[in-house]
Design an enzyme around this catalytic site. Structure first.
Site, PDB file in Angstrom:
ATOM      1  N   GLY A 122       0.847  -1.189   0.000  1.00 22.29           N
ATOM      2  CA  GLY A 122       0.000   0.000   0.000  1.00 22.29           C
ATOM      3  C   GLY A 122       0.877   1.230   0.000  1.00 22.29           C
ATOM      4  N   ASP A 127      -0.595   5.174  -6.559  1.00 19.87           N
ATOM      5  CA  ASP A 127       0.768   4.993  -6.075  1.00 19.87           C
ATOM      6  C   ASP A 127       1.674   6.146  -6.465  1.00 19.87           C
ATOM      7  OD1 ASP A 127      -0.549   2.211  -6.496  1.00 19.87           O
ATOM      8  OD2 ASP A 127       1.039   1.913  -5.018  1.00 19.87           O
TER       9      ASP A 127
HETATM   10  C1  LIG Z   1      -3.779   3.541  -0.468  1.00 15.00           C
HETATM   11  S1  LIG Z   1      -3.416   3.360  -2.105  1.00 15.00           S
HETATM   12  C2  LIG Z   1      -2.640   1.801  -2.110  1.00 15.00           C
HETATM   13  C3  LIG Z   1      -2.255   1.387  -3.511  1.00 15.00           C
HETATM   14  O1  LIG Z   1      -1.154   0.473  -3.409  1.00 15.00           O
HETATM   15  C4  LIG Z   1      -1.560  -0.746  -3.986  1.00 15.00           C
HETATM   16  O2  LIG Z   1      -0.502  -1.422  -4.583  1.00 15.00           O
HETATM   17  P1  LIG Z   1       0.206  -2.669  -3.810  1.00 15.00           P
HETATM   18  O3  LIG Z   1      -0.900  -3.534  -3.275  1.00 15.00           O
HETATM   19  O4  LIG Z   1       1.027  -3.325  -4.908  1.00 15.00           O
HETATM   20  O5  LIG Z   1       1.052  -2.032  -2.738  1.00 15.00           O
HETATM   21  C5  LIG Z   1      -2.591  -0.348  -4.998  1.00 15.00           C
HETATM   22  O6  LIG Z   1      -2.003   0.215  -6.146  1.00 15.00           O
HETATM   23  C6  LIG Z   1      -3.374   0.669  -4.211  1.00 15.00           C
HETATM   24  O7  LIG Z   1      -4.173   1.491  -4.970  1.00 15.00           O
END
Ligand SMILES: CSC[C@H]1O[C@H](OP(=O)(O)O)[C@H](O)[C@@H]1O
Length: 331
Positions: A50, A221
């Protein structure tokens, strides 16, 4: 170190504990993330994930290492290594740059944690005002308390609208290949008691076609200076489908996700992950070992497909974003 706690992170004053998100929803296993080399491994395998949370967790790990007597050289090396743990979420670089310049790492990590809690409240306040009574809301990946130090970005907006008494129904994309939606958002929605339905990513278009969804809320992100943004892979396709069906589409992010050094989305580095995540592995492998697989972890949505961006400090239309408003409100 002063103790602090969120849904997926807690510091007891000596040790930093992280909830292993790869084991949710079946098991709640807390792991020691105090050592930066351990935190790097946890971030790389998405045990800690996240965009905002990886910045907060990396800062807390670095501060813990300092509190345990790391030398200045060890601190600087750990900061650089944490900063490079994943390439897309700019929150990680933003937090590490703050920690690199910190004179009191413990206080700085605490400030980064507490600031993210406040930023989540700001996004929730501004975003919930967009949500109308009775809406169907589609969301992608996980953007709640597991992805931040507070109540979340997009899912925090949804939670606040629910808490305000607005009768909404959430449709959560399972979000292949790592199922952050089907595992983590489903877990959070269930704990919050928010009416919701899990769907496969390929079903979203049908819900939009049939008028079941009145608004799409996603996380981010990295937001470029012109409003283009990177988010979990599948977001771009959702944006295209939402535009085709005339449904409002909103990324939700704290200002720490805005990268003014990226002029457009073309400059955002996109993490490519192990193809085995797409093929499946172990008991859950479904594709032949030798099958080539492509595994970009994020994609970029152009600002032209954004209705408005919800930040902790306000809501900005595509026109405002294209006019450079982010340099004024986040600069
Ligand atoms: C609070 S936005 C989190 C954002 O991060 C996630 O990616 P990951 O699970 O690979 O860290 C995803 O893109 C979310 O939107």
């Amino acid at each position: 170190m002063t103790p602090f706690e969120s849904l997926g992170l807690k510091h007891d004053g000596r040790t930093l504990w992280v909830l292993d998100q790869t084991q949710l929803p079946d098991a709640e296993v807390w792991l020691d993330g105090s050592a930066p080399e351990d935190m790097i491994a946890l971030i790389k395998r998405l045990a800690v994930r996240g965009a905002p949370l990886i910045g907060v967790a990396a800062a807390a790990s670095l501060a813990t290492c300092a509190a345990r007597g790391a030398s200045a050289a060890e601190y600087a090396a750990a900061c650089a290594a944490l900063r490079a743990a994943r390439p897309t979420a700019v929150n990680l670089m933003w937090a590490m740059d703050r920690m690199k310049a910190a004179t009191d790492p413990g206080a700085e990590a605490q400030a980064i944690f507490e600031e993210d809690v406040r930023l989540c409240e700001g996004m929730a306040q501004h975003g919930a005002a967009l949500i109308q009574e009775g809406e169907g809301i589609l969301t992608h990946c996980n953007t709640g308390g597991l992805a931040t130090a507070g109540i979340g970005t997009a899912l925090g907006v949804i939670r606040r609208a629910h808490e305000q008494g607005k009768r909404i129904h959430v449709f959560a994309d399972e979000t292949r290949p790592l199922l952050q939606g089907g595992r983590l958002t489903a877990w959070e929605l269930s704990k919050l008691g928010i009416p919701s339905t899990l769907i496969t990513d390929s079903m979203a278009a049908l819900l939009l076609r049939d008028g079941k969804v009145q608004r799409v809320l996603v996380g981010s992100d990295r937001v470029a200076a012109n409003g283009d943004f990177a988010n979990k892979v599948g977001t771009y396709g959702l944006a295209v489908q939402a535009r085709f069906h005339g449904v409002p589409f909103h990324p939700v992010a704290p200002f720490s996700t805005v990268d003014l050094a990226c002029p457009t989305g073309a400059a955002i580095p996109i993490e490519e992950r192990d193809p085995a995540e797409v093929r499946g592995h172990g008991r859950l492998r479904w594709a032949p070992e030798g099958m080539a697989a492509w595994n970009p972890s994020f994609d970029v949505t152009p600002v032209e497909l954004v209705t408005s961006l919800v930040l902790d400090r306000g809501v900005y239309s595509a026109g405002q974003l294209r006019s450079g408003v982010l340099a004024r409100v986040c600069g």
